[in-house]
Design a protein around this motif. Structure first.
Motif, PDB file in Angstrom:
ATOM      1  N   ILE A 516       0.721  -1.267  -0.102  1.00 17.39           N
ATOM      2  CA  ILE A 516      -0.062  -0.100  -0.023  1.00 17.39           C
ATOM      3  C   ILE A 516       0.974   1.141   0.075  1.00 17.39           C
ATOM      4  CG2 ILE A 516      -1.608   1.273   1.477  1.00 17.39           C
ATOM      5  CD1 ILE A 516      -2.758  -1.339   2.263  1.00 17.39           C
ATOM      6  N   PHE A 517       1.783   1.152   0.813  1.00 20.88           N
ATOM      7  CA  PHE A 517       2.826   2.336   0.942  1.00 20.88           C
ATOM      8  C   PHE A 517       3.548   2.570  -0.281  1.00 20.88           C
ATOM      9  CE2 PHE A 517       3.381   1.840   5.702  1.00 20.88           C
ATOM     10  CZ  PHE A 517       1.864   2.504   5.864  1.00 20.88           C
ATOM     11  N   GLN A 518       3.890   1.642  -1.043  1.00 19.17           N
ATOM     12  CA  GLN A 518       4.549   1.854  -2.277  1.00 19.17           C
ATOM     13  C   GLN A 518       3.519   2.292  -3.469  1.00 19.17           C
ATOM     14  OE1 GLN A 518       3.983  -0.188  -5.692  1.00 19.17           O
ATOM     15  NE2 GLN A 518       5.813   1.272  -6.534  1.00 19.17           N
ATOM     16  N   LEU A 519       2.038   1.726  -3.233  1.00 17.48           N
ATOM     17  CA  LEU A 519       1.395   2.482  -4.199  1.00 17.48           C
ATOM     18  C   LEU A 519       0.974   3.858  -3.993  1.00 17.48           C
ATOM     19  CD1 LEU A 519      -1.120   1.934  -6.265  1.00 17.48           C
ATOM     20  CD2 LEU A 519      -2.420   1.383  -4.211  1.00 17.48           C
ATOM     21  N   ILE A 520       1.069   4.060  -2.681  1.00 15.85           N
ATOM     22  CA  ILE A 520       0.889   5.523  -2.523  1.00 15.85           C
ATOM     23  C   ILE A 520       1.884   6.256  -2.917  1.00 15.85           C
ATOM     24  CG2 ILE A 520       0.889   7.154  -0.374  1.00 15.85           C
ATOM     25  CD1 ILE A 520      -0.765   5.607   0.954  1.00 15.85           C
ATOM     26  N   ALA A 521       3.158   6.051  -2.674  1.00 11.09           N
ATOM     27  CA  ALA A 521       4.543   6.596  -3.087  1.00 11.09           C
ATOM     28  C   ALA A 521       4.589   6.705  -4.533  1.00 11.09           C
ATOM     29  CB  ALA A 521       5.720   6.054  -2.594  1.00 11.09           C
ATOM     30  N   SER A 522       3.877   5.796  -5.395  1.00 12.76           N
ATOM     31  CA  SER A 522       4.129   5.979  -6.788  1.00 12.76           C
ATOM     32  C   SER A 522       3.112   6.735  -7.585  1.00 12.76           C
ATOM     33  CB  SER A 522       3.710   4.397  -7.519  1.00 12.76           C
ATOM     34  OG  SER A 522       2.320   4.304  -7.432  1.00 12.76           O
ATOM     35  N   PRO A 524       1.552  10.497  -8.568  1.00 15.50           N
ATOM     36  CA  PRO A 524       2.147  11.723  -8.745  1.00 15.50           C
ATOM     37  C   PRO A 524       1.961  12.847  -7.802  1.00 15.50           C
ATOM     38  CG  PRO A 524       0.229  11.500 -10.338  1.00 15.50           C
ATOM     39  CD  PRO A 524       0.553  10.008  -9.442  1.00 15.50           C
ATOM     40  N   ASP A 525       0.890  12.723  -6.696  1.00 14.64           N
ATOM     41  CA  ASP A 525       0.741  13.584  -5.744  1.00 14.64           C
ATOM     42  C   ASP A 525       1.581  13.472  -4.612  1.00 14.64           C
ATOM     43  OD1 ASP A 525      -1.551  15.059  -6.406  1.00 14.64           O
ATOM     44  OD2 ASP A 525      -2.621  13.251  -6.450  1.00 14.64           O
ATOM     45  N   MET A 526       2.639  12.399  -4.479  1.00 14.78           N
ATOM     46  CA  MET A 526       3.449  12.165  -3.364  1.00 14.78           C
ATOM     47  C   MET A 526       4.464  12.613  -3.506  1.00 14.78           C
ATOM     48  SD  MET A 526       3.358  10.382  -0.668  1.00 14.78           S
ATOM     49  CE  MET A 526       4.760  10.262   0.715  1.00 14.78           C
ATOM     50  N   GLY A 527       5.004  13.382  -4.636  1.00 20.58           N
ATOM     51  CA  GLY A 527       6.392  14.102  -4.600  1.00 20.58           C
ATOM     52  C   GLY A 527       7.301  13.375  -4.415  1.00 20.58           C
ATOM     53  N   THR A 528       8.591  13.652  -4.786  1.00 23.73           N
ATOM     54  CA  THR A 528       9.607  12.802  -4.985  1.00 23.73           C
ATOM     55  C   THR A 528      10.670  12.675  -3.744  1.00 23.73           C
ATOM     56  OG1 THR A 528      10.863  14.409  -6.354  1.00 23.73           O
ATOM     57  CG2 THR A 528       9.809  12.658  -7.309  1.00 23.73           C
ATOM     58  N   LEU A 529      11.312  11.632  -3.545  1.00 24.87           N
ATOM     59  CA  LEU A 529      12.407  11.710  -2.665  1.00 24.87           C
ATOM     60  C   LEU A 529      13.482  10.783  -3.277  1.00 24.87           C
ATOM     61  CD1 LEU A 529      12.720  12.131   0.554  1.00 24.87           C
ATOM     62  CD2 LEU A 529      12.093   9.509   0.578  1.00 24.87           C
ATOM     63  N   ASN A 530      14.579  11.335  -3.362  1.00 21.80           N
ATOM     64  CA  ASN A 530      15.666  10.495  -3.983  1.00 21.80           C
ATOM     65  C   ASN A 530      16.462   9.554  -3.286  1.00 21.80           C
ATOM     66  OD1 ASN A 530      15.244  11.339  -6.594  1.00 21.80           O
ATOM     67  ND2 ASN A 530      16.282  13.387  -6.571  1.00 21.80           N
ATOM     68  N   ASP A 538      20.647  -1.575  -1.915  1.00 25.54           N
ATOM     69  CA  ASP A 538      19.785  -2.137  -0.782  1.00 25.54           C
ATOM     70  C   ASP A 538      18.400  -2.063  -1.097  1.00 25.54           C
ATOM     71  OD1 ASP A 538      22.303  -2.050   0.226  1.00 25.54           O
ATOM     72  OD2 ASP A 538      22.260  -0.221   1.385  1.00 25.54           O
ATOM     73  N   TYR A 539      17.678  -0.955  -1.672  1.00 18.41           N
ATOM     74  CA  TYR A 539      16.229  -0.997  -1.988  1.00 18.41           C
ATOM     75  C   TYR A 539      15.799  -1.833  -2.869  1.00 18.41           C
ATOM     76  CZ  TYR A 539      16.475   3.363   0.902  1.00 18.41           C
ATOM     77  OH  TYR A 539      16.844   4.166   2.030  1.00 18.41           O
ATOM     78  N   LEU A 540      16.789  -2.280  -3.922  1.00 22.70           N
ATOM     79  CA  LEU A 540      16.332  -3.409  -4.744  1.00 22.70           C
ATOM     80  C   LEU A 540      16.377  -4.423  -4.233  1.00 22.70           C
ATOM     81  CD1 LEU A 540      15.659  -3.680  -7.686  1.00 22.70           C
ATOM     82  CD2 LEU A 540      17.936  -4.272  -8.209  1.00 22.70           C
ATOM     83  N   PHE A 565      10.905   4.055  -9.278  1.00 19.78           N
ATOM     84  CA  PHE A 565      10.584   2.986  -8.482  1.00 19.78           C
ATOM     85  C   PHE A 565      11.342   2.604  -7.097  1.00 19.78           C
ATOM     86  CE2 PHE A 565      11.116  -1.501  -6.989  1.00 19.78           C
ATOM     87  CZ  PHE A 565       9.818  -2.036  -6.929  1.00 19.78           C
ATOM     88  N   ILE A 566      12.704   2.706  -7.443  1.00 27.01           N
ATOM     89  CA  ILE A 566      13.517   2.650  -6.191  1.00 27.01           C
ATOM     90  C   ILE A 566      13.391   3.912  -5.093  1.00 27.01           C
ATOM     91  CG2 ILE A 566      15.925   2.805  -5.392  1.00 27.01           C
ATOM     92  CD1 ILE A 566      15.336   0.390  -6.725  1.00 27.01           C
ATOM     93  N   ASN A 567      12.873   5.169  -5.640  1.00 30.42           N
ATOM     94  CA  ASN A 567      12.525   6.129  -4.744  1.00 30.42           C
ATOM     95  C   ASN A 567      11.282   5.666  -3.956  1.00 30.42           C
ATOM     96  OD1 ASN A 567      14.731   7.584  -5.892  1.00 30.42           O
ATOM     97  ND2 ASN A 567      13.569   8.844  -7.086  1.00 30.42           N
ATOM     98  N   GLU A 568      10.492   5.121  -4.762  1.00 28.51           N
ATOM     99  CA  GLU A 568       8.987   4.565  -4.087  1.00 28.51           C
ATOM    100  C   GLU A 568       9.141   3.678  -3.184  1.00 28.51           C
ATOM    101  OE1 GLU A 568       6.985   3.428  -7.507  1.00 28.51           O
ATOM    102  OE2 GLU A 568       7.228   5.331  -8.519  1.00 28.51           O
ATOM    103  N   VAL A 569      10.326   2.855  -3.267  1.00 28.71           N
ATOM    104  CA  VAL A 569      10.532   1.794  -2.314  1.00 28.71           C
ATOM    105  C   VAL A 569      11.234   2.382  -0.955  1.00 28.71           C
ATOM    106  CG1 VAL A 569      12.169  -0.207  -1.529  1.00 28.71           C
ATOM    107  CG2 VAL A 569      10.905  -0.059  -3.819  1.00 28.71           C
TER     108      VAL A 569
END
Length: 727
Positions: A516-522, A524-530, A538-540, A565-569
């Motif tokens: 669910i969190f990955q879905l939310i993070a993916s 466009p409203d979530m904004g980015t985190l690099n 590690d995230y992969l 995708f990695i950012n979303e993870v």
DNA sequence: CATGGCTGAGTCTAGACAGCATGTC
DNA sequence: CTAGACTCAGCCATG
């Protein structure tokens, strides 16, 4: 022009005089003679701090006293809504009621109907319009502060649409910084135009290059070769300085380096007070860096700081205790924090397209921060030239004209949401009506050609039909569907809604936080985190480990979606840590983020989680899945494991107190009701105030008579962090 | 052979609005 | 094409 000559209500004049104002500034007088007081629209383009607010107050109050109705005051920032609200509060003595509404408080809401002056962010007012509150029709005046933001890429469209809606329905007073095409804006709004560069405090601008300070009037001052001597010099003169830089890192670095030079210029009492201030800050990596500078009279200011730290710094600077602030653009717009000398260290900034010059408009806004109206006769704004030719900088930023404003309506994601709203919330019935509406916009006024816009609108309409936000009947008439209307009211991007909807079947089969969190993070409203390069692997790995929990396939390294995708993870993992009660400081360390970033992520996730639930409800929800989602939402909001949910519902009990109570053996509300006051007091973070609140909530008398608090100084309080629990 | 300093290549980069129902430490 | 702060590996000099 004197206040008494004004042709406004006597009561208005009285209050202004009581503030000690007898005379209007020239641009204020010009503005008030333009016809605004008679109901004409006005674009007022004058520098910050030259009295825009007073003009709008006079216009608002005078109008409300004579005609009744409501005035809306639009601001770009929540912090500004707060500030204006406090200022306007003074008019309540005349029987007018003032309210502020932002995403933080209230909604639709009919209660706003009782107020006369409503301060709101543009997005909030847009949302209110969509909800169709009945009092909207009473709005007689819209004041749009910082209206030049119409040219901002991501937020301009909202402001443009609001004004397009309200044009002809209410009087418009648009307050702007100096821009290249104010005439164009005024024409669009069918408004008078008042432009002026007059300031209450003289502004002297210059460019600094390797020890030489070239003033705009041709004079040259000599300094040591490094620009920081300009800062030290200002402090030696008993003044303050504001330094603008282009990255957080630089802000922090320059703060620490300036601190070592400013320190010895402080008085003993100042040092003591700063020491106190430093002590009062909560401990975390960012704050610890801040402390190092702060105790020496310097602070940095950027969006990574927590909310309270920001206000602490702002207040201490206004008080004169902090001598220098080094800041990213957080301070260039927004809250009013002037200083005698403003230094602009960087005129370039990294963007999605590489290195770009900071717009003239923005640099001039930074320069406009120079000079404190009540303390300084003049302010000084100095641009630092390093590799660049000082003459060029002078030409571009000191003598140059600010950029023209361009409509950002065609920005795809903003436009998508606006088109949907027009159809589902503003009863636009067919394509022809849609085009007619678009002809009211600044976009149309500016280009007098909507073919490109029409083409885009058409694509969006097809997208909306295809994804069942809306439907078409046999006569090509738009039919809003519930999914579309709800999406628009939730104020989320239709793309976000589509993503949610597409994921529901999988989510229903396998509801779990990570997915669910990955879905939310993916979204466009979530904004980015690099994610950093080094973190990626590690995230992969994490993603593969959790593969069966995800609702999407893991992209290949060479896919263009891989990085995001990695950012979303990464984002999902942070949220996961949060609901598993990992201490904040450890989150800051592990993910290399600042408190302000965590706050932002949580705020967004909370909003999107709510939206996800609301949309799920529309598609034959399963009761147990719905319950699961609601549970998770609550955990996300409070940052707790499931076992604390019962406690966290209590007043004044958040993640820390709840954990402390739980570990002390109070696991249910029942446990607390039955507990002795002394036992509760022994728990870390629980004092009499909290206990009183709890029992008031339970509607129960305080048990026992030990109110005297014999145990209050119990030295061995039980610690309540998860670490202690696990130890 | 261990330590320390220098150098060049590589990495990273600002900000902040929205829903809804009530209160963090 | 344009910046600046920082990290890190690799290399060399020194003791």
């Amino acid at each position: 022009m004197r206040i008494e000559e004004l042709s406004v209500d006597e009561r208005v004049k009285r209050i202004i005089r009581e503030r000690g104002i007898e005379e209007l500034y020239p641009p204020q007088a010009k503005a008030l003679k333009s016809g605004v007081l008679e109901g004409k629209n006005l674009v007022l383009a004058i520098p910050t701090a030259s009295g825009k607010t007073l003009v709008s107050e006079i216009v608002m109050v005078n109008k409300l006293l004579h005609e009744g109705g409501k005035a809306i005051y639009l601001v770009p920032l929540k912090a500004l809504a707060e500030e204006k609200y406090r200022e306007f509060k003074a008019w309540e003595v005349l029987g007018l009621r003032v309210a502020a509404t932002t995403g933080d408080y209230d909604s639709t809401d009919e209660w706003l109907g009782k107020y006369d002056i409503i301060v709101a962010t543009a997005e909030k007012f847009d949302s209110l319009l969509r909800h169709g509150s009945s009092w909207i029709r009473d709005v007689k005046l819209v004041v749009a502060d910082e209206v030049h933001l119409i040219g901002s890429y991501d937020r301009g469209a909202t402001l443009e649409m609001i004004l397009s809606h309200m044009l002809d329905k209410a009087q418009i007073l648009a307050l702007s910084a100096t821009v290249g095409n104010a005439e164009e804006l005024a024409e669009w709004l069918n408004a008078e135009l008042v432009v002026s560069d007059w300031r209450p405090v003289e502004l002297r601008k210059g460019v600094f290059s390797h020890g030489q300070l070239f003033w705009e009037d041709g004079k040259i001052d000599r300094y040591p070769s490094s620009w920081d001597s300009l800062v030290v010099d200002a402090i030696k003169k008993g003044k303050q300085a504001l330094v603008f830089v282009n990255t957080r890192r630089s802000a922090e670095k320059e703060a620490v380096s300036l601190a070592s030079k400013i320190y010895r210029l402080l008085t003993k009492p100042e040092q003591r007070k700063l020491e106190e201030l430093t002590e009062s800050l909560e401990s975390n990596p960012t704050n610890n860096r801040l402390r190092e500078a702060l105790k020496k009279g310097v602070a940095f200011h950027h969006a990574g700081l927590g909310r309270s730290e920001r206000t602490v710094i702002e207040d201490a600077f206004r008080e004169g205790l902090i001598k220098v602030i080094t800041a990213t653009p957080t301070l260039s717009a927004g809250i009013n924090l002037p200083a005698f000398r403003v230094i602009i260290r960087d005129t370039k900034r990294y963007s999605n397209f590489g290195w770009v010059d900071i717009p003239v408009l923005e640099v001039q806004q930074m320069m406009g921060r120079a000079g404190r109206p009540k303390y300084d006769k003049r302010g000084e704004a100095i641009i630092v030239a390093k590799t660049e030719d000082p003459k060029k900088l002078m030409e571009r930023y000191v003598f140059g004209k600010p950029e023209k404003l361009f409509s950002m309506l065609s920005n795809e994601s903003a436009f998508r949401g606006q088109i949907l709203a027009l159809i589902t919330n503003f009863s636009i019935g067919n394509f022809r009506e849609l085009i007619e509406f678009l002809e009211r916009t600044f976009y149309f006024h500016q280009r007098s050609d909507t073919s490109q816009l029409e083409w885009k609108a058409k694509e969006i309409v097809y997208f909306l039909i295809e994804n069942e936000f809306i439907d078409l009947d046999l006569n090509d008439h738009f039919m809003p569907l519930l999914f579309g209307r709800r999406t628009s009211q939730l104020y989320i991007d239709p793309l976000t809604a589509k993503k949610f909807r597409d994921a529901f079947p999988k989510l229903e089969k396998n509801p779990n936080p990570f997915g669910i969190f990955q879905l939310i993070a993916s979204t466009p409203d979530m904004g980015t985190l690099n994610a950093r390069r080094k973190e990626m692997e590690d995230y992969l790995d994490l993603a593969y480990e959790m593969e069966e929990k995800l609702y999407v396939n893991i992209p290949y390294w060479e896919d263009y979606t891989f990085q995001s995708f990695i950012n979303e993870v990464k984002t999902a993992k942070i949220l996961l840590d949060w609901i598993n009660e990992v201490p904040e400081t450890r989150i800051y360390d592990a993910y290399n983020i600042d408190p302000g970033d965590l706050y932002r992520i949580l705020e967004l996730a909370d909003w999107l989680m709510y939206s996800l639930i609301e949309l799920y409800k529309l598609f034959e929800p399963k009761e147990e899945v719905l319950a699961y989602l609601r549970n998770l939402h609550l955990r996300l909001r409070h940052g707790v494991r499931e076992e604390l949910l019962e406690l966290v519902r209590l007043p004044n009990i958040g993640r820390k107190r709840a954990r402390a109570l739980y570990n002390a053996g109070f696991r249910t509300q029942e446990d607390i009701i039955r507990a002795k006051v002394s036992e509760l007091l022994a728990v870390e973070g629980i004092g009499m105030k909290v206990i009183e609140g709890l029992f008031r909530y339970f509607g129960v008398e305080l048990p026992g008579a030990s109110k005297k608090g014999a145990d209050e100084r119990n030295p061995k309080k039980r610690r309540g962090t998860l670490d202690d629990f696990l130890r």
